[in-house]
Write a protein that holds these residues in place. Structure first.
Motif, PDB file in Angstrom:
ATOM      1  N   GLN A 105      32.222  16.937   4.616  1.00 53.75           N
ATOM      2  CA  GLN A 105      31.617  18.086   5.302  1.00 53.75           C
ATOM      3  C   GLN A 105      30.094  17.985   5.332  1.00 53.75           C
ATOM      4  N   LEU A 106      29.497  17.537   4.225  1.00 50.85           N
ATOM      5  CA  LEU A 106      28.040  17.444   4.157  1.00 50.85           C
ATOM      6  C   LEU A 106      27.490  16.384   5.107  1.00 50.85           C
ATOM      7  N   SER A 107      28.321  15.431   5.510  1.00 51.24           N
ATOM      8  CA  SER A 107      27.870  14.389   6.433  1.00 51.24           C
ATOM      9  C   SER A 107      28.027  14.791   7.896  1.00 51.24           C
ATOM     10  N   ARG A 108      28.556  15.988   8.140  1.00 51.89           N
ATOM     11  CA  ARG A 108      28.724  16.449   9.523  1.00 51.89           C
ATOM     12  C   ARG A 108      27.363  16.653  10.188  1.00 51.89           C
ATOM     13  N   PRO A 109      27.248  16.418  11.495  1.00 52.21           N
ATOM     14  CA  PRO A 109      25.962  16.607  12.185  1.00 52.21           C
ATOM     15  C   PRO A 109      25.600  18.088  12.288  1.00 52.21           C
ATOM     16  N   VAL A 110      24.310  18.377  12.287  1.00 49.70           N
ATOM     17  CA  VAL A 110      23.852  19.776  12.370  1.00 49.70           C
ATOM     18  C   VAL A 110      24.306  20.423  13.670  1.00 49.70           C
ATOM     19  N   SER A 111      24.576  19.627  14.677  1.00 52.39           N
ATOM     20  CA  SER A 111      25.024  20.181  15.955  1.00 52.39           C
ATOM     21  C   SER A 111      26.386  20.854  15.849  1.00 52.39           C
ATOM     22  N   ASP A 112      27.098  20.663  14.716  1.00 50.49           N
ATOM     23  CA  ASP A 112      28.375  21.346  14.509  1.00 50.49           C
ATOM     24  C   ASP A 112      28.185  22.802  14.109  1.00 50.49           C
ATOM     25  N   LEU A 113      26.955  23.193  13.762  1.00 43.86           N
ATOM     26  CA  LEU A 113      26.693  24.587  13.379  1.00 43.86           C
ATOM     27  C   LEU A 113      26.550  25.452  14.619  1.00 43.86           C
ATOM     28  N   PRO A 114      26.998  26.713  14.554  1.00 46.17           N
ATOM     29  CA  PRO A 114      26.865  27.612  15.709  1.00 46.17           C
ATOM     30  C   PRO A 114      25.406  27.761  16.126  1.00 46.17           C
ATOM     31  N   GLU A 125      15.914  16.521  14.201  1.00 45.00           N
ATOM     32  CA  GLU A 125      15.920  15.079  13.952  1.00 45.00           C
ATOM     33  C   GLU A 125      14.506  14.571  13.704  1.00 45.00           C
ATOM     34  N   ARG A 126      13.512  15.185  14.369  1.00 47.04           N
ATOM     35  CA  ARG A 126      12.118  14.784  14.143  1.00 47.04           C
ATOM     36  C   ARG A 126      11.676  15.076  12.719  1.00 47.04           C
ATOM     37  N   MET A 127      12.348  16.032  12.069  1.00 44.56           N
ATOM     38  CA  MET A 127      12.060  16.353  10.673  1.00 44.56           C
ATOM     39  C   MET A 127      12.981  15.594   9.731  1.00 44.56           C
ATOM     40  N   LYS A 128      13.712  14.604  10.296  1.00 47.51           N
ATOM     41  CA  LYS A 128      14.670  13.794   9.540  1.00 47.51           C
ATOM     42  C   LYS A 128      15.797  14.668   8.969  1.00 47.51           C
ATOM     43  N   VAL A 129      16.196  15.658   9.750  1.00 39.53           N
ATOM     44  CA  VAL A 129      17.321  16.524   9.405  1.00 39.53           C
ATOM     45  C   VAL A 129      18.394  16.313  10.459  1.00 39.53           C
ATOM     46  N   SER A 130      19.461  15.609  10.082  1.00 36.77           N
ATOM     47  CA  SER A 130      20.509  15.308  11.053  1.00 36.77           C
ATOM     48  C   SER A 130      21.895  15.738  10.575  1.00 36.77           C
ATOM     49  N   THR A 131      22.057  16.003   9.281  1.00 33.64           N
ATOM     50  CA  THR A 131      23.365  16.385   8.740  1.00 33.64           C
ATOM     51  C   THR A 131      23.284  17.700   7.980  1.00 33.64           C
ATOM     52  N   GLU A 133      23.901  18.051   4.901  1.00 31.49           N
ATOM     53  CA  GLU A 133      23.239  17.771   3.625  1.00 31.49           C
ATOM     54  C   GLU A 133      21.717  17.757   3.780  1.00 31.49           C
ATOM     55  N   ASP A 134      21.223  17.141   4.860  1.00 34.45           N
ATOM     56  CA  ASP A 134      19.779  17.146   5.112  1.00 34.45           C
ATOM     57  C   ASP A 134      19.262  18.572   5.219  1.00 34.45           C
ATOM     58  N   LEU A 135      20.007  19.406   5.924  1.00 35.51           N
ATOM     59  CA  LEU A 135      19.603  20.797   6.123  1.00 35.51           C
ATOM     60  C   LEU A 135      19.623  21.562   4.803  1.00 35.51           C
ATOM     61  N   LEU A 136      20.615  21.277   3.978  1.00 35.76           N
ATOM     62  CA  LEU A 136      20.742  21.949   2.687  1.00 35.76           C
ATOM     63  C   LEU A 136      19.527  21.671   1.807  1.00 35.76           C
ATOM     64  N   TYR A 137      18.997  20.450   1.897  1.00 37.52           N
ATOM     65  CA  TYR A 137      17.854  20.056   1.076  1.00 37.52           C
ATOM     66  C   TYR A 137      16.512  20.276   1.771  1.00 37.52           C
ATOM     67  N   LEU A 138      16.526  20.924   2.930  1.00 40.06           N
ATOM     68  CA  LEU A 138      15.279  21.348   3.570  1.00 40.06           C
ATOM     69  C   LEU A 138      14.855  22.659   2.903  1.00 40.06           C
ATOM     70  N   LEU A 139      14.210  22.550   1.769  1.00 45.69           N
ATOM     71  CA  LEU A 139      13.888  23.729   0.966  1.00 45.69           C
ATOM     72  C   LEU A 139      12.670  24.461   1.525  1.00 45.69           C
ATOM     73  N   PRO A 140      12.622  25.786   1.366  1.00 45.81           N
ATOM     74  CA  PRO A 140      11.460  26.554   1.831  1.00 45.81           C
ATOM     75  C   PRO A 140      10.177  26.073   1.157  1.00 45.81           C
ATOM     76  N   ARG A 141       9.073  26.074   1.916  1.00 51.84           N
ATOM     77  CA  ARG A 141       7.779  25.688   1.347  1.00 51.84           C
ATOM     78  C   ARG A 141       7.131  26.859   0.619  1.00 51.84           C
ATOM     79  N   SER A 142       7.541  28.090   0.956  1.00 55.13           N
ATOM     80  CA  SER A 142       7.009  29.275   0.288  1.00 55.13           C
ATOM     81  C   SER A 142       7.932  30.459   0.577  1.00 55.13           C
ATOM     82  N   TYR A 143       7.630  31.586  -0.094  1.00 57.01           N
ATOM     83  CA  TYR A 143       8.417  32.811   0.085  1.00 57.01           C
ATOM     84  C   TYR A 143       7.462  33.990   0.265  1.00 57.01           C
TER      85      TYR A 143
END
Length: 401
Positions: A105-114, A125-131, A133-143
């Motif tokens: 599931q973590l290897s699924r492409p982000v395009s599978d999300l609604p 993809e320009r941010m090197k986020v394609s799956t 798992e990549d999206l999960l580890y795209l952590l916020p820079r601040s709150y």
């Protein structure tokens, strides 16, 4: 999660059906997971039957898709009931997760999300986020702390503020070349602030002007600034409130993500919200409870859920410093997995066959006496260790300084 996806697709008379992707792969994957885990036989059978209905789903006519989803929602509700029936219980508890399913599931492409179409996927993809798992580890820079409504007269210019008040007068639209600048005055019992949106397309400006009118109660959130002796809030997020509505439900700790051209915070928040709904099923807790308790670690699912969508009771300072329990668990995992990888690599190297080199005492003596200096005790010790390692039938791994 299946039920949520189906209900989302059926919402508002299937208005969002075209944005829901991956149903033809999610259902079979869930059925396979149920087969691998200790699920009740009736539940396994029901999931497989449900998965069969979605074979070739996206190649079918729209009306047929609607019928399949309507039928599937009813069946999912029946499957849920199976979990509560006495015969569905097993004397052995099921594993907390299936690692193979999680990795799949973590290897699924982000395009599978609604809501993630080809254009948004290309931006990510320009941010090197394609799956996932990549999206999960795209952590916020601040709150940003948006839990407290501040009276307008107490707002410090330059701060990020949450304001609740009423629209004063009409919304004005001023042309700035091909784009537009929109201004709206908001008043509470203490003062007035000017809400401004810059560089808006003409259509967006017209929608703002049409949506808000004199006397409307609103909640505005954004960065404040003093301009020409007047307090302004620039490009705020704004929500309409009913006269007696409590804004508490809209007050939260908001994560701010790293962005790139073509990607807005609202977009990434919407995408993350879709991903977080899947976290309980796609994030695998692999650490035994005993280790988590001894190391004072929260579950991996909770860590990702809170990092991306903090609870109102979470400490903003710890989140911004990256020292929250949620960040600590994710950092622990990174070091733990790195050390595990190195240990496995070392173990693999120790299984390789090498050449034994036995060096005699006389050869060592010949070498050391030929040196223009006398070896120190630590140097002699290291030399003896190297000699011992070289006599072993496995590769030597040694760091010298």
């Amino acid at each position: 999660t299946i039920g949520n996806a189906l209900e989302f697709a059926a919402k508002n008379n299937f208005a969002l059906l075209k944005t829901v992707k991956g149903l033809d792969t999610l259902l079979p994957a869930m059925a396979q997971q149920a087969h691998r885990l200790s699920c009740p036989e009736l539940k396994k059978k029901a999931l497989y039957e449900l998965a069969d209905e979605f074979t070739g789903f996206y190649g079918k006519a729209l009306e047929e898709q609607k019928e399949i989803i309507t039928s599937a929602i009813i069946k999912v509700n029946k499957i849920r009931l199976l979990d509560d029936e006495p015969h569905a219980q097993h004397e052995h508890s099921a594993p907390t997760c299936d690692l193979n399913f999680s990795m799949q599931q973590l290897s699924r492409p982000v395009s599978d999300l609604p809501g993630v179409g080809p254009k948004t996927a290309a931006v990510l993809e320009r941010m090197k986020v394609s799956t996932f798992e990549d999206l999960l580890y795209l952590l916020p820079r601040s709150y940003i702390d948006r839990r407290t409504v501040m009276p307008i007269d107490r707002i410090e210019p330059g701060s990020h503020a949450v304001i609740v008040g009423n629209v004063v007068g009409s919304v004005s639209v001023k042309p700035t070349g091909r784009l537009r600048m929109v201004e709206m005055l908001i008043s509470d019992e203490s003062a007035v602030v000017a809400a401004k949106w810059f560089r808006l397309p003409a259509r967006s400006a017209a929608l703002l002007k049409k949506r808000y009118s004199d006397g409307d109660r609103v909640l505005a959130v954004g960065q404040t600034k003093m301009f020409a002796y007047r307090l302004e809030i620039h490009d705020p997020e704004i929500e309409t409130l009913s006269p007696d509505e409590d804004p508490a439900a809209l007050l939260n700790i908001t994560p701010m993500y790293p962005l790139t051209d073509g990607l807005a915070q609202k977009t990434i928040h919407r995408i993350m919200n879709a991903l977080m709904r899947l976290v309980p099923e796609i994030v695998c807790e692999y650490l035994p409870d005993s280790i988590r308790v001894s190391k004072n670690l929260i579950s991996l699912q909770d860590a990702f859920s809170h990092v991306h969508f903090p609870h109102p009771d979470d400490a903003v300072a710890a989140l911004n410093a990256g020292t929250s329990p949620y960040h600590r668990r994710i950092v622990f995992d990174e070091f733990f997995l790195l050390q595990t990888m190195l240990a496995l690599k070392k173990q693999g190297a120790s299984l390789e066959r090498g050449s034994c080199l036995n060096i005699s005492d006389s050869r060592i003596h010949e070498l050391t006496t030929s040196l223009p200096f006398k070896l120190t005790p630590p140097q002699s010790q290291v030399l003896e260790e190297i000699r011992s390692d070289m006599a072993e039938p496995v590769p030597m791994h040694r760091l010298l300084q």
